[in-house]
Scaffold this motif. Structure first.
Motif, PDB file in Angstrom:
ATOM      1  N   SER A 139      30.582 -18.101 -43.390  1.00  0.00           N
ATOM      2  CA  SER A 139      29.164 -18.349 -43.091  1.00  0.00           C
ATOM      3  C   SER A 139      28.252 -18.452 -44.304  1.00  0.00           C
ATOM      4  O   SER A 139      27.227 -19.149 -44.221  1.00  0.00           O
ATOM      5  CB  SER A 139      28.642 -17.262 -42.139  1.00  0.00           C
ATOM      6  N   PHE A 163      28.710 -24.001 -34.954  1.00  0.00           N
ATOM      7  CA  PHE A 163      28.739 -22.979 -33.908  1.00  0.00           C
ATOM      8  C   PHE A 163      29.748 -23.337 -32.817  1.00  0.00           C
ATOM      9  O   PHE A 163      30.500 -22.479 -32.350  1.00  0.00           O
ATOM     10  CB  PHE A 163      27.341 -22.817 -33.305  1.00  0.00           C
ATOM     11  N   THR A 164      29.746 -24.598 -32.432  1.00  0.00           N
ATOM     12  CA  THR A 164      30.697 -25.035 -31.402  1.00  0.00           C
ATOM     13  C   THR A 164      32.137 -24.885 -31.877  1.00  0.00           C
ATOM     14  O   THR A 164      33.015 -24.463 -31.108  1.00  0.00           O
ATOM     15  CB  THR A 164      30.424 -26.503 -31.034  1.00  0.00           C
ATOM     16  N   MET A 167      32.732 -20.728 -32.898  1.00  0.00           N
ATOM     17  CA  MET A 167      32.401 -19.704 -31.900  1.00  0.00           C
ATOM     18  C   MET A 167      32.845 -20.060 -30.483  1.00  0.00           C
ATOM     19  O   MET A 167      32.869 -19.176 -29.617  1.00  0.00           O
ATOM     20  CB  MET A 167      30.888 -19.458 -31.903  1.00  0.00           C
ATOM     21  N   THR A 220      28.499 -11.188 -33.279  1.00  0.00           N
ATOM     22  CA  THR A 220      28.047 -12.397 -32.591  1.00  0.00           C
ATOM     23  C   THR A 220      26.530 -12.534 -32.678  1.00  0.00           C
ATOM     24  O   THR A 220      26.003 -13.628 -32.919  1.00  0.00           O
ATOM     25  CB  THR A 220      28.479 -12.370 -31.116  1.00  0.00           C
ATOM     26  N   ILE A 221      25.818 -11.407 -32.496  1.00  0.00           N
ATOM     27  CA  ILE A 221      24.361 -11.441 -32.609  1.00  0.00           C
ATOM     28  C   ILE A 221      23.962 -11.847 -34.029  1.00  0.00           C
ATOM     29  O   ILE A 221      23.027 -12.648 -34.230  1.00  0.00           O
ATOM     30  CB  ILE A 221      23.758 -10.070 -32.243  1.00  0.00           C
ATOM     31  N   ILE A 223      25.629 -13.714 -36.183  1.00  0.00           N
ATOM     32  CA  ILE A 223      25.880 -15.145 -36.367  1.00  0.00           C
ATOM     33  C   ILE A 223      24.821 -15.972 -35.644  1.00  0.00           C
ATOM     34  O   ILE A 223      24.293 -16.953 -36.188  1.00  0.00           O
ATOM     35  CB  ILE A 223      27.289 -15.509 -35.877  1.00  0.00           C
ATOM     36  N   CYS A 224      24.487 -15.585 -34.419  1.00  0.00           N
ATOM     37  CA  CYS A 224      23.497 -16.341 -33.635  1.00  0.00           C
ATOM     38  C   CYS A 224      22.118 -16.273 -34.290  1.00  0.00           C
ATOM     39  O   CYS A 224      21.401 -17.278 -34.360  1.00  0.00           O
ATOM     40  CB  CYS A 224      23.437 -15.799 -32.213  1.00  0.00           C
ATOM     41  N   SER A 227      22.085 -18.474 -37.372  1.00  0.00           N
ATOM     42  CA  SER A 227      22.111 -19.891 -36.985  1.00  0.00           C
ATOM     43  C   SER A 227      20.749 -20.355 -36.482  1.00  0.00           C
ATOM     44  O   SER A 227      20.247 -21.409 -36.898  1.00  0.00           O
ATOM     45  CB  SER A 227      23.174 -20.118 -35.899  1.00  0.00           C
ATOM     46  N   VAL A 228      20.155 -19.545 -35.590  1.00  0.00           N
ATOM     47  CA  VAL A 228      18.841 -19.902 -35.053  1.00  0.00           C
ATOM     48  C   VAL A 228      17.792 -19.880 -36.164  1.00  0.00           C
ATOM     49  O   VAL A 228      16.906 -20.745 -36.220  1.00  0.00           O
ATOM     50  CB  VAL A 228      18.453 -18.944 -33.908  1.00  0.00           C
TER      51      VAL A 228
END
Length: 373
Positions: A139, A163-164, A167, A220-221, A223-224, A227-228
């Motif tokens: 990342s 992400f697709t 993840m 996961t949080i 990474i999200c 990304s956002v």
């Protein structure tokens, strides 16, 4: 985001690429340096140390994938430098598309490699450790998108594909989202010296929830959120860039209008000087004024200002020697009686036509000059 005018949009992208030149250089350099330092140098010792042919081949494939990724970033950097330095390459916005292509290739190479080694992160960090492995080893490259100034739409495409891939597609294909069994959860708590009170009557399996939160939900949080954040920051930066570009265009338009106005004033001034003075004197006067003028755009258009400037400029009476000339004195016969019998309008109209015709005849021959008295 985007201008409706296609030409304006292209001009904006060219301007964006040019002002982001050093940011793009820095992004490529950071990505290549990180992949080389963490991934290439990280797997190279395993290639050397491995004795088993199968393991050696796996590490070699990883080394090739990482090396190719470094090569791709360097190629993107070289192409960008070439485009920016090439005077014949007008479409500087090409570097933005090159940057997107480079990141997409990076995602493909690392996606293939991640699908081969994800389970090793589970062995190192525990079940769900592939998420932590992704955060640590993959990342950080995407953090370059924070400052490379790539348009928001392209940034969204890169993050969406990443992400697709990392993840959704790979984890579902490898069944990486599988939760611990009860026995493995108990063993994990036992190794930590913690006794898990798992009451079958509870609606929620607290032990599994604790493990799932630590090994799955938290990474996961993270990474999200990252990304956002990259997408949101890119959106606002792009919006700010477009506003700055519009302001720049407005300033350029006002500057152009002012320059055109000053040029028009200059032409009127030169025309006025040439209509009053002989051409050699007019040229000397305008040349002298150009050399001594301290405030560009302040042009003297009145006879009084022009006379004052001429006196200050020359500091003497300007005279030219003409050895062979003919002077024509003219008079209007009966003008006094005509002025008494004609209306002022008809008299001025007559004088206007007369002087216009004389000026026309004088302009036909460069050797003629009308002396105004």
């Amino acid at each position: 985001l985007g201008f409706k005018d296609r030409d304006l949009e292209e001009e904006y992208l060219n301007d964006l690429a040019f002002v982001s030149k050093h940011r793009i250089y820095l992004g490529y350099g950071m990505c290549a340096f990180f992949v080389f330092l963490v991934n290439v140098l990280g797997v190279a010792p395993w290639v050397i140390a491995s004795t088993e042919e199968k393991q050696k081949l796996k590490f070699t494939r990883g080394l090739i994938a990482y090396s190719l990724t470094v090569f791709v970033f360097l190629v993107g950097l070289i192409f960008s430098v070439f485009i920016f330095r090439s005077n014949g390459w007008k479409r500087k916005r090409a570097v933005l598309y090159i940057a997107e292509i480079v990141f997409l290739i990076f995602i493909i190479f690392f996606g293939v490699r991640f699908s081969e080694v994800w389970y090793e992160y589970n062995e190192d960090y525990g079940k769900g450790g592939w998420l932590s492995g992704f955060i640590l080893a993959y990342s950080p490259v995407f953090l370059a998108l924070f400052f490379m100034n790539i348009p928001a739409a392209q940034t969204l495409e890169i993050i969406a594909l990443a992400f697709t891939t990392f993840m959704i597609i790979i984890p579902l294909d490898k069944d990486a989202w599988k939760i611990y069994s009860d026995q493995k959860v108990d063993d994990l708590f036992a190794r930590r010296g913690i006794e898990c009170d798992d009451d079958p009557s509870d609606l929620v399996d607290v032990c599994n929830l604790a493990i799932m939160w630590e090994y799955y939900v938290t990474p996961t949080i993270t990474i999200c959120v990252v990304s956002v954040a990259i997408v949101i920051v890119s959106f606002f930066v792009s919006k700010s860039n477009r506003k700055a570009f519009v302001n720049k265009k407005i300033i350029q338009s006002f500057t152009k209008q002012k320059e055109e106005s000053l040029m028009k004033q200059k032409e009127e001034y030169e025309s006025l000087v040439c209509s009053i003075f002989p051409k050699p004197v007019a040229r000397d006067l305008m040349k002298s004024q150009t050399e001594t003028e301290t405030a560009p755009g302040i042009l003297q258009s009145s006879l009084e200002g022009l006379s004052s400037h001429a006196t200050k400029t020359f500091g003497r009476t300007v005279a030219r020697m003409h050895p062979d000339i003919t002077i024509l004195f003219t008079d209007i016969v009966g003008f006094t009686s005509m002025s008494q019998s004609c209306s002022p309008y008809r008299l001025m109209h007559f004088l206007h036509l007369l002087f216009v015709d004389f000026d026309y005849l004088v302009d036909m021959d460069s050797c003629l000059w009308k002396v105004e008295t």
